[in-house]
Design a protein around this motif. Structure first.
Motif, PDB file in Angstrom:
ATOM      1  N   ALA A 206      -0.866   2.135   3.136  1.00 46.08           N
ATOM      2  CA  ALA A 206      -0.172   0.933   3.970  1.00 46.08           C
ATOM      3  C   ALA A 206      -0.397   1.377   5.475  1.00 46.08           C
ATOM      4  CB  ALA A 206       1.238   1.292   3.733  1.00 46.08           C
ATOM      5  N   VAL A 207      -0.092   0.421   6.438  1.00 45.56           N
ATOM      6  CA  VAL A 207       0.037   0.773   7.657  1.00 45.56           C
ATOM      7  C   VAL A 207       0.646   1.948   8.029  1.00 45.56           C
ATOM      8  CG1 VAL A 207       1.081  -0.179   9.934  1.00 45.56           C
ATOM      9  CG2 VAL A 207       0.184  -1.947   8.409  1.00 45.56           C
ATOM     10  N   GLU A 208       0.015   2.820   9.002  1.00 44.93           N
ATOM     11  CA  GLU A 208       0.717   3.964   9.359  1.00 44.93           C
ATOM     12  C   GLU A 208       0.356   5.036   8.184  1.00 44.93           C
ATOM     13  OE1 GLU A 208       1.319   5.039  12.418  1.00 44.93           O
ATOM     14  OE2 GLU A 208       2.005   3.212  13.401  1.00 44.93           O
ATOM     15  N   GLY A 209      -0.558   4.821   6.907  1.00 36.65           N
ATOM     16  CA  GLY A 209      -0.831   5.933   5.953  1.00 36.65           C
ATOM     17  C   GLY A 209      -1.423   6.954   6.240  1.00 36.65           C
ATOM     18  N   ARG A 210      -1.272   8.015   5.249  1.00 33.93           N
ATOM     19  CA  ARG A 210      -1.972   9.251   5.722  1.00 33.93           C
ATOM     20  C   ARG A 210      -2.716   9.523   4.527  1.00 33.93           C
ATOM     21  NH1 ARG A 210       3.503   7.841   6.671  1.00 33.93           N
ATOM     22  NH2 ARG A 210       4.315   9.725   5.641  1.00 33.93           N
ATOM     23  N   LEU A 211      -4.207   9.874   4.813  1.00 32.25           N
ATOM     24  CA  LEU A 211      -4.888  10.406   3.695  1.00 32.25           C
ATOM     25  C   LEU A 211      -5.392  11.947   3.851  1.00 32.25           C
ATOM     26  CD1 LEU A 211      -7.111  10.313   1.533  1.00 32.25           C
ATOM     27  CD2 LEU A 211      -8.713   9.238   2.796  1.00 32.25           C
ATOM     28  N   VAL A 212      -4.792  12.615   2.797  1.00 32.52           N
ATOM     29  CA  VAL A 212      -4.831  14.256   3.061  1.00 32.52           C
ATOM     30  C   VAL A 212      -5.898  14.472   2.162  1.00 32.52           C
ATOM     31  CG1 VAL A 212      -3.878  16.207   3.171  1.00 32.52           C
ATOM     32  CG2 VAL A 212      -2.566  13.934   3.683  1.00 32.52           C
ATOM     33  N   GLN A 213      -6.924  15.310   2.383  1.00 32.94           N
ATOM     34  CA  GLN A 213      -8.006  15.651   1.550  1.00 32.94           C
ATOM     35  C   GLN A 213      -7.781  17.093   1.504  1.00 32.94           C
ATOM     36  OE1 GLN A 213     -10.091  12.777   1.308  1.00 32.94           O
ATOM     37  NE2 GLN A 213     -10.589  13.991  -0.496  1.00 32.94           N
ATOM     38  N   ILE A 214      -7.860  17.594   0.100  1.00 26.77           N
ATOM     39  CA  ILE A 214      -8.019  19.123   0.051  1.00 26.77           C
ATOM     40  C   ILE A 214      -9.161  19.579  -0.871  1.00 26.77           C
ATOM     41  CG2 ILE A 214      -5.226  19.376  -0.039  1.00 26.77           C
ATOM     42  CD1 ILE A 214      -5.240  19.184  -3.198  1.00 26.77           C
ATOM     43  N   ALA A 215      -9.946  18.733  -1.320  1.00 24.77           N
ATOM     44  CA  ALA A 215     -11.253  18.938  -2.131  1.00 24.77           C
ATOM     45  C   ALA A 215     -12.021  17.558  -2.273  1.00 24.77           C
ATOM     46  CB  ALA A 215     -11.009  19.670  -3.457  1.00 24.77           C
ATOM     47  N   PHE A 216     -13.221  18.010  -2.973  1.00 21.64           N
ATOM     48  CA  PHE A 216     -14.329  16.859  -2.922  1.00 21.64           C
ATOM     49  C   PHE A 216     -15.073  16.897  -4.356  1.00 21.64           C
ATOM     50  CE2 PHE A 216     -13.766  17.302   1.573  1.00 21.64           C
ATOM     51  CZ  PHE A 216     -13.444  16.132   2.263  1.00 21.64           C
TER      52      PHE A 216
ATOM     53  N   SER B  96      -7.183  20.048   4.625  1.00 24.47           N
ATOM     54  CA  SER B  96      -6.957  21.305   5.114  1.00 24.47           C
ATOM     55  C   SER B  96      -7.279  22.299   3.896  1.00 24.47           C
ATOM     56  CB  SER B  96      -5.485  21.860   5.525  1.00 24.47           C
ATOM     57  OG  SER B  96      -4.739  21.817   4.417  1.00 24.47           O
ATOM     58  N   THR B  97      -7.640  23.473   4.118  1.00 23.68           N
ATOM     59  CA  THR B  97      -7.950  24.409   3.035  1.00 23.68           C
ATOM     60  C   THR B  97      -7.386  25.696   3.261  1.00 23.68           C
ATOM     61  OG1 THR B  97      -9.763  25.693   2.035  1.00 23.68           O
ATOM     62  CG2 THR B  97     -10.194  25.234   4.108  1.00 23.68           C
ATOM     63  N   LEU B  98      -6.706  26.133   2.385  1.00 27.88           N
ATOM     64  CA  LEU B  98      -5.574  27.270   2.846  1.00 27.88           C
ATOM     65  C   LEU B  98      -6.038  28.576   2.643  1.00 27.88           C
ATOM     66  CD1 LEU B  98      -2.403  27.617   2.527  1.00 27.88           C
ATOM     67  CD2 LEU B  98      -2.848  28.061  -0.093  1.00 27.88           C
ATOM     68  N   ARG B  99      -7.292  29.005   2.094  1.00 29.93           N
ATOM     69  CA  ARG B  99      -7.663  30.365   1.913  1.00 29.93           C
ATOM     70  C   ARG B  99      -7.974  30.859   3.154  1.00 29.93           C
ATOM     71  NH1 ARG B  99     -12.542  32.360  -2.018  1.00 29.93           N
ATOM     72  NH2 ARG B  99     -11.531  34.532  -2.482  1.00 29.93           N
ATOM     73  N   PRO B 100      -8.805  30.471   3.965  1.00 35.57           N
ATOM     74  CA  PRO B 100      -9.175  31.150   5.395  1.00 35.57           C
ATOM     75  C   PRO B 100      -8.130  31.262   6.645  1.00 35.57           C
ATOM     76  CG  PRO B 100     -10.242  29.020   5.079  1.00 35.57           C
ATOM     77  CD  PRO B 100      -9.305  29.232   4.122  1.00 35.57           C
ATOM     78  N   ARG B 101      -6.849  30.491   6.270  1.00 40.30           N
ATOM     79  CA  ARG B 101      -6.017  30.486   7.419  1.00 40.30           C
ATOM     80  C   ARG B 101      -5.390  31.814   7.253  1.00 40.30           C
ATOM     81  NH1 ARG B 101      -2.726  25.149   7.183  1.00 40.30           N
ATOM     82  NH2 ARG B 101      -2.263  25.642   9.158  1.00 40.30           N
ATOM     83  N   PRO B 102      -5.008  32.130   8.820  1.00 36.60           N
ATOM     84  CA  PRO B 102      -4.382  33.515   9.266  1.00 36.60           C
ATOM     85  C   PRO B 102      -3.222  33.657   8.107  1.00 36.60           C
ATOM     86  CG  PRO B 102      -4.886  32.152  11.195  1.00 36.60           C
ATOM     87  CD  PRO B 102      -5.138  31.124  10.103  1.00 36.60           C
ATOM     88  N   VAL B 103      -2.722  34.854   8.280  1.00 31.69           N
ATOM     89  CA  VAL B 103      -1.489  35.373   7.537  1.00 31.69           C
ATOM     90  C   VAL B 103      -0.348  34.714   7.975  1.00 31.69           C
ATOM     91  CG1 VAL B 103      -0.181  37.433   7.276  1.00 31.69           C
ATOM     92  CG2 VAL B 103      -2.583  37.593   6.823  1.00 31.69           C
TER      93      VAL B 103
ATOM     94  N   GLY C 250       0.794  -1.253  -0.048  1.00 35.52           N
ATOM     95  CA  GLY C 250       0.090  -0.196   0.138  1.00 35.52           C
ATOM     96  C   GLY C 250       0.712   1.147   0.102  1.00 35.52           C
ATOM     97  N   VAL C 251       0.215   2.551  -0.263  1.00 34.91           N
ATOM     98  CA  VAL C 251       1.020   3.680  -0.367  1.00 34.91           C
ATOM     99  C   VAL C 251       0.823   4.353   1.101  1.00 34.91           C
ATOM    100  CG1 VAL C 251       0.175   3.989  -2.709  1.00 34.91           C
ATOM    101  CG2 VAL C 251      -1.014   5.023  -1.065  1.00 34.91           C
ATOM    102  N   ASP C 252       2.014   5.042   1.187  1.00 32.71           N
ATOM    103  CA  ASP C 252       2.048   6.030   2.644  1.00 32.71           C
ATOM    104  C   ASP C 252       1.267   7.286   2.796  1.00 32.71           C
ATOM    105  OD1 ASP C 252       4.224   4.118   3.772  1.00 32.71           O
ATOM    106  OD2 ASP C 252       4.994   4.756   1.653  1.00 32.71           O
ATOM    107  N   VAL C 253       1.143   7.815   1.404  1.00 34.00           N
ATOM    108  CA  VAL C 253       0.368   9.119   1.531  1.00 34.00           C
ATOM    109  C   VAL C 253      -0.538   9.082   0.392  1.00 34.00           C
ATOM    110  CG1 VAL C 253       0.527  11.442   1.731  1.00 34.00           C
ATOM    111  CG2 VAL C 253       2.126  10.521   3.046  1.00 34.00           C
ATOM    112  N   VAL C 254      -1.793   9.629   0.475  1.00 40.51           N
ATOM    113  CA  VAL C 254      -2.650   9.876  -0.553  1.00 40.51           C
ATOM    114  C   VAL C 254      -3.075  11.459  -0.430  1.00 40.51           C
ATOM    115  CG1 VAL C 254      -4.924   9.385  -1.780  1.00 40.51           C
ATOM    116  CG2 VAL C 254      -3.704   7.523  -0.800  1.00 40.51           C
ATOM    117  N   LEU C 255      -2.876  12.093  -1.511  1.00 39.12           N
ATOM    118  CA  LEU C 255      -3.465  13.501  -1.795  1.00 39.12           C
ATOM    119  C   LEU C 255      -4.689  13.380  -2.568  1.00 39.12           C
ATOM    120  CD1 LEU C 255      -2.602  16.546  -1.347  1.00 39.12           C
ATOM    121  CD2 LEU C 255      -1.709  16.691  -3.544  1.00 39.12           C
ATOM    122  N   ASP C 256      -5.665  13.560  -2.001  1.00 39.54           N
ATOM    123  CA  ASP C 256      -6.818  13.506  -2.778  1.00 39.54           C
ATOM    124  C   ASP C 256      -7.958  14.718  -2.939  1.00 39.54           C
ATOM    125  OD1 ASP C 256      -8.884  12.446  -4.089  1.00 39.54           O
ATOM    126  OD2 ASP C 256     -10.140  11.843  -2.084  1.00 39.54           O
ATOM    127  N   MET C 257      -8.358  15.139  -3.986  1.00 35.91           N
ATOM    128  CA  MET C 257      -8.934  16.412  -4.243  1.00 35.91           C
ATOM    129  C   MET C 257     -10.483  15.553  -4.731  1.00 35.91           C
ATOM    130  SD  MET C 257      -7.359  17.346  -8.000  1.00 35.91           S
ATOM    131  CE  MET C 257      -5.937  17.554  -7.396  1.00 35.91           C
TER     132      MET C 257
END
Ligand SMILES: NC(=O)c1ccc[n+]([C@@H]2O[C@H](COP(=O)([O-])OP(=O)(O)OC[C@H]3O[C@@H](n4cnc5c(N)ncnc54)[C@H](OP(=O)(O)O)[C@@H]3O)[C@@H](O)[C@H]2O)c1
Length: 325
Positions: free
Chosen positions: A229-239, A262-269, A208-215
């Motif tokens: 994979a075991v200890e894998g990370r799924l990172v969601q940036i859109a749907f 995460s979503t970038l735009r509303p985050r503080p400067v 399996g893969v370690d990280v998935v970047l998914d939109m």
């Protein structure tokens, strides 16, 4: 100044060239004379009325610009009038002049044009934070990038490879798959012909893969979980296929997975400033050595922003679309 505004929520035709007063920089801001403004998928959501600017941000679309410093607000140091600059902004990019908070401004990487620099901030900030900070991708690990031919995807494939990961990418046709492979994907998966989860498992010897970047989300989510994979990370940036999904969470426990996003735009400067400094330190040298580069599919004059949106909605592009001023 000339700018492109959203006359009302709707199709590309609601983008209208207009005259607006030139903004004045407040404390901590730079006024940038815009040479190039990147077009991003979130601009399309905003145009359709589904992604309002955060409080205090310009209603003019455009999340990234490059150009030259025109004026400095009080309290800004390290920049002079006339300096080439690129910046992440929370709005206002589709215009002749744009305000940017100083922490979100970066020098134009040596050797890159202003058009190339205008295509960098939104995807590089997003990919750096989500793949390397949230996703904690390490050298030798495997990264699966969905939408590998998108602005985000072309950045993620290149950065993943540049930092020593093995990259798999999905895309919707053979031409896009070939582009992903040229950018460094070891295996490009045409999701219309192959089951990405099965290919990802096979390509990693069943691990399996370690990280998935998914939109994408939707029915991708259970398959993302399946191919981690075991200890894998799924990172969601859109749907793109929806944020409501049916998911068996048992594998999250069994494989000790991390689901994040995460979503970038509303985050503080200040938080965007932290990402900017990390990019300057870790990624600008790669851009300056030519090891990674923004992939520009087409440029349009500012007045043709609607055409750029039509092209993006057709999904025929590979990489970035940029408006020139
Ligand atoms: N969270 C954040 O901070 C953040 C920041 C910036 C962007 N984003 C998001 O990231 C995504 C990419 O942005 P971008 O500017 O790079 O856009 P883009 O270049 O227009 O790319 C969108 C990609 O999505 C793929 N796609 C569309 N519908 C799909 C579907 N149903 N299934 C699978 N793939 C599909 C298309 O490729 P195919 O033709 O191969 O399907 C296309 O490459 C957008 O959804 C955007 O909202 C998030």
């Amino acid at each position: 100044m000339r700018a492109v505004e959203i006359a009302q929520p709707g199709g590309p035709e609601v983008l209208r060239v207009t005259e607006r007063p030139r903004p004045e920089p407040s404390r901590g801001e730079l006024l940038i004379r815009v040479a190039a403004a990147g077009v991003n998928r979130p601009d399309i959501l905003q145009r359709r009325g589904g992604y309002a600017p955060p409080p205090g941000a310009s209603d003019i679309p455009g999340l990234e610009v490059a150009g030259t410093v025109e004026a400095l607000g009080t309290g800004v140091s390290g920049w002079s009038v006339g300096d080439p600059v690129c910046a992440l902004v929370a709005g206002g990019g589709y215009a002749e002049y744009c305000l940017a908070p100083a922490p979100q401004c970066l020098p134009v990487p040596k050797g890159l044009s202003l058009v190339e620099a205008g295509a960098i901030p939104e995807t590089f900030f997003t990919v750096w934070h989500n793949v390397f900070e949230r996703g904690r991708l390490k050298p030798g690990e495997t990264l699966l990038v969905h939408g590998g031919s998108s602005g985000i995807g072309t950045t993620a494939v290149q950065l993943g490879r540049a930092f020593g990961a093995r990259v798999l990418a999905t895309a919707g046709n053979p031409v896009k798959c070939a582009a992903c492979a040229r950018l460094g994907a070891q295996r490009a998966i045409n999701y219309n012909e192959e089951d990405f989860a099965a290919v990802a498992k096979q390509a990693t010897g069943g691990r399996g893969v370690d990280v998935v970047l998914d939109m994408v989300g939707g029915d991708y989510t259970p398959r993302n979980v399946e191919c981690l994979a075991v200890e894998g990370r799924l990172v969601q940036i859109a749907f793109l296929k929806g944020s409501k999904v049916e998911l068996d969470l048992l594998p999250v426990m069994q494989k000790r997975l991390t689901l994040t996003g995460s979503t970038l735009r509303p985050r503080p400067v200040e938080e965007k400033g932290v990402i900017a400094r990390a990019l300057l330190q870790n990624v600008w040298p790669l851009l300056e050595r030519g090891e990674v580069r923004p992939v520009i599919f087409k440029t349009f004059p500012l007045e043709q922003a609607a055409e750029a949106h039509r092209l993006m909605e057709s999904s025929q592009h590979i990489g970035k679309l940029v408006l020139t001023v």
